[in-house]
Design an enzyme around this catalytic site. Structure first.
Site, mmCIF file in Angstrom:
data_model
loop_
_atom_site.group_PDB
_atom_site.id
_atom_site.type_symbol
_atom_site.label_atom_id
_atom_site.label_comp_id
_atom_site.label_asym_id
_atom_site.label_seq_id
_atom_site.Cartn_x
_atom_site.Cartn_y
_atom_site.Cartn_z
ATOM 1 N N TYR A 17 -19.003 25.209 65.321
ATOM 2 C CA TYR A 17 -20.278 25.146 64.476
ATOM 3 C C TYR A 17 -21.220 26.371 63.976
ATOM 4 O O TYR A 17 -22.005 26.508 63.117
ATOM 5 C CB TYR A 17 -21.192 24.119 65.385
ATOM 6 C CG TYR A 17 -20.694 22.645 65.491
ATOM 7 C CD1 TYR A 17 -19.243 22.551 64.986
ATOM 8 C CD2 TYR A 17 -21.391 21.641 65.927
ATOM 9 C CE1 TYR A 17 -18.792 21.020 65.200
ATOM 10 C CE2 TYR A 17 -20.870 20.262 65.905
ATOM 11 C CZ TYR A 17 -19.620 20.274 65.479
ATOM 12 O OH TYR A 17 -19.113 18.915 65.449
ATOM 13 N N LYS B 206 -7.818 22.133 74.096
ATOM 14 C CA LYS B 206 -6.449 22.067 73.204
ATOM 15 C C LYS B 206 -5.740 23.343 73.516
ATOM 16 O O LYS B 206 -5.425 24.151 72.611
ATOM 17 C CB LYS B 206 -6.874 21.967 71.768
ATOM 18 C CG LYS B 206 -5.842 21.456 70.914
ATOM 19 C CD LYS B 206 -5.408 20.324 70.885
ATOM 20 C CE LYS B 206 -4.146 19.914 69.951
ATOM 21 N NZ LYS B 206 -3.391 18.592 70.371
ATOM 22 N N ASP C 43 -6.524 15.314 72.673
ATOM 23 C CA ASP C 43 -5.972 14.144 72.022
ATOM 24 C C ASP C 43 -5.777 13.182 73.128
ATOM 25 O O ASP C 43 -5.859 11.845 72.786
ATOM 26 C CB ASP C 43 -4.757 14.547 71.206
ATOM 27 C CG ASP C 43 -3.902 15.573 71.867
ATOM 28 O OD1 ASP C 43 -4.587 16.335 73.003
ATOM 29 O OD2 ASP C 43 -2.852 15.817 71.409
ATOM 30 N N ASP D 99 -18.658 16.501 70.621
ATOM 31 C CA ASP D 99 -19.623 15.826 69.351
ATOM 32 C C ASP D 99 -18.710 14.517 69.397
ATOM 33 O O ASP D 99 -19.386 13.418 69.440
ATOM 34 C CB ASP D 99 -19.535 16.596 68.321
ATOM 35 C CG ASP D 99 -20.345 16.127 67.347
ATOM 36 O OD1 ASP D 99 -21.102 15.124 67.388
ATOM 37 O OD2 ASP D 99 -20.648 16.766 66.225
ATOM 38 N N ASP E 204 -19.353 10.670 71.219
ATOM 39 C CA ASP E 204 -19.794 9.394 70.615
ATOM 40 C C ASP E 204 -18.900 8.380 70.707
ATOM 41 O O ASP E 204 -18.957 6.935 70.515
ATOM 42 C CB ASP E 204 -19.732 9.886 68.909
ATOM 43 C CG ASP E 204 -21.105 10.156 68.354
ATOM 44 O OD1 ASP E 204 -22.101 10.393 69.090
ATOM 45 O OD2 ASP E 204 -21.254 10.430 67.176
#
Ligand code: NAD
Length: 356
Positions: free
Chosen positions: A143, A190, A222, A246, A250
């Site tokens: 970000y 990852k 994943d 993020d 959620d």
């Protein structure tokens, strides 16, 4: 005496903050906590009064406080302010996080057994509820990394992490895990593809050596996304970088059923923190008494836990919320059926105080 800056903001902000304050004022003296509350304007309310969503007086107040108790900002009236930097979220909340160096976002995602029917997963997967703490790195990674650009048919985002940035968020996660019964941290990355993830995994392993009482495991993002919907009860603390956090926070939040139940803490260096419900200002129900104040009340518990070190006081609030839910009290957003008797925002706050 601990100084708490109270920024209620817009929409349902003032209503839910009033209930959070009621609970804080009831519980703090029982634990020898002397709290001084100072209110200030933020968001649309501040824009209306001063022409800026984060006026200098508010910034000065928070910089001289031990913690911020925050409601919510924004609303349709302010979405059309011509300068986007003057709109409540971009002009107040994001600068607050940045100026105060709040790099760690903690989101407890708890499915209370009394609310298990609100979870979209099959009942047998979540029987008895679950309690997951997602710790997300908030100020680094994809970000914010430079270069960042979009030219013609090519666009670039840069994922950049330093060992220092990773180390400090991992300490937050391990310290939080130490306070929990299961003391397990899953570090999500990852590492099969990304160099930043390889650095993340190496750092996690090194930091873990300082916390022999906490069990660390590594998991690919994943696989974590799958396990959250396959066996959510297997998680205790999840720590991860900005983008993965993020998305996973959620996903985990949705498993708890209602936005109105989700507190959050954003922490920086030391014990300073900003505590707010995860939801927005809900302008559609503002002023109707329909708001669920529990996310805000649970954020007050996080304030006591992380900024004031008052673990017993935090647990007392969390237990009181559970008692109220077990007794069947519901605001509209968590009502099981159309026949469920609904309590107002104020009544819910009163019920929690009574249960304390
Ligand atoms: P929202 O979270 O405000 O509301 C989404 C839905 O959930 C609405 O139907 C609302 O009524 C309901 N809801 C939210 N909180 C609730 C509660 N405590 N009790 C019962 N129901 C609740 O999201 P939105 O509608 O997308 O955004 C509204 C405004 O809030 C926008 O201006 C947005 O920019 C702002 N916002 C602010 C923050 C923040 O201050 N941290 C976060 C998100 C959105």
């Amino acid at each position: 005496m601990a100084k708490i800056a109270v920024l209620a903001g817009d929409g349902i902000g003032p209503e839910i903050i009033a209930e959070g304050l009621k609970v804080l004022k009831a519980v703090a003296p029982q634990h020898g906590q002397d709290l001084e509350f100072t209110e200030a304007l933020v968001g649309g309310a501040a824009y209306d009064a001063t022409g800026h969503p984060l006026p200098p007086e508010t910034l000065e107040l928070v910089q001289n406080s031990d913690a911020i108790f925050f409601g919510a900002v924004g609303g349709p009236k302010y979405d059309v302010i011509p300068d986007p930097n003057m709109r409540p979220e971009r002009g107040a909340l994001l600068p607050l996080r940045k100026k105060l160096g709040l790099y760690a976002n903690l989101r407890p995602c708890i499915l209370y057994s009394a609310l298990s029917s609100a979870c979209p997963l099959r009942a047998d997967l979540v029987e008895g509820g679950f309690d997951i703490l997602v710790v997300r790195e908030l100020t680094g990674g994809l970000y914010f990394g430079q270069p960042k650009s979009w030219e013609g048919d090519n666009a670039i985002d840069t994922c950049l992490y330093s060992r220092e940035e990773i180390t400090r968020i991992l300490h937050v996660a391990f310290k939080a895990a130490q306070k929990r019964p299961n003391k397990r941290v899953v570090s999500v990355d990852k590492a099969n593809v990304l160099e930043t993830s390889r650095l993340w995994r190496d750092t996690a392993t090194k930091v873990a050596a300082e916390y022999p009482d906490v069990e660390l495991s590594h998991q690919l993002v994943d696989a974590t996304a799958m396990d959250l919907v396959r066996r959510p009860q297997s998680f205790d603390v999840i720590v991860t970088e900005n983008l993965f956090g993020d998305i996973l926070s959620d996903e985990a939040a949705q498993l708890t059923g209602s936005l109105g139940m989700l507190p959050s803490a954003s922490l920086g260096q030391g014990t300073f923190g900003l505590y707010e419900p995860s939801h927005g200002s809900a302008p559609d129900i503002a002023g109707t008494g329909k708001a669920n104040p529990l996310a805000t009340i649970l954020s007050a518990a996080l304030l006591l836990r992380y900024s004031l070190g008052a673990e017993a006081a935090a647990l007392q609030i969390e237990k009181a919320v559970e008692i109220v839910l077990n007794a069947g009290h519901r605001t509209g957003d968590i009502a099981e059926t159309p026949d469920t008797k609904i309590v107002t925002c104020t009544e819910m706050g009163d019920l929690v105080v009574a249960a304390l």
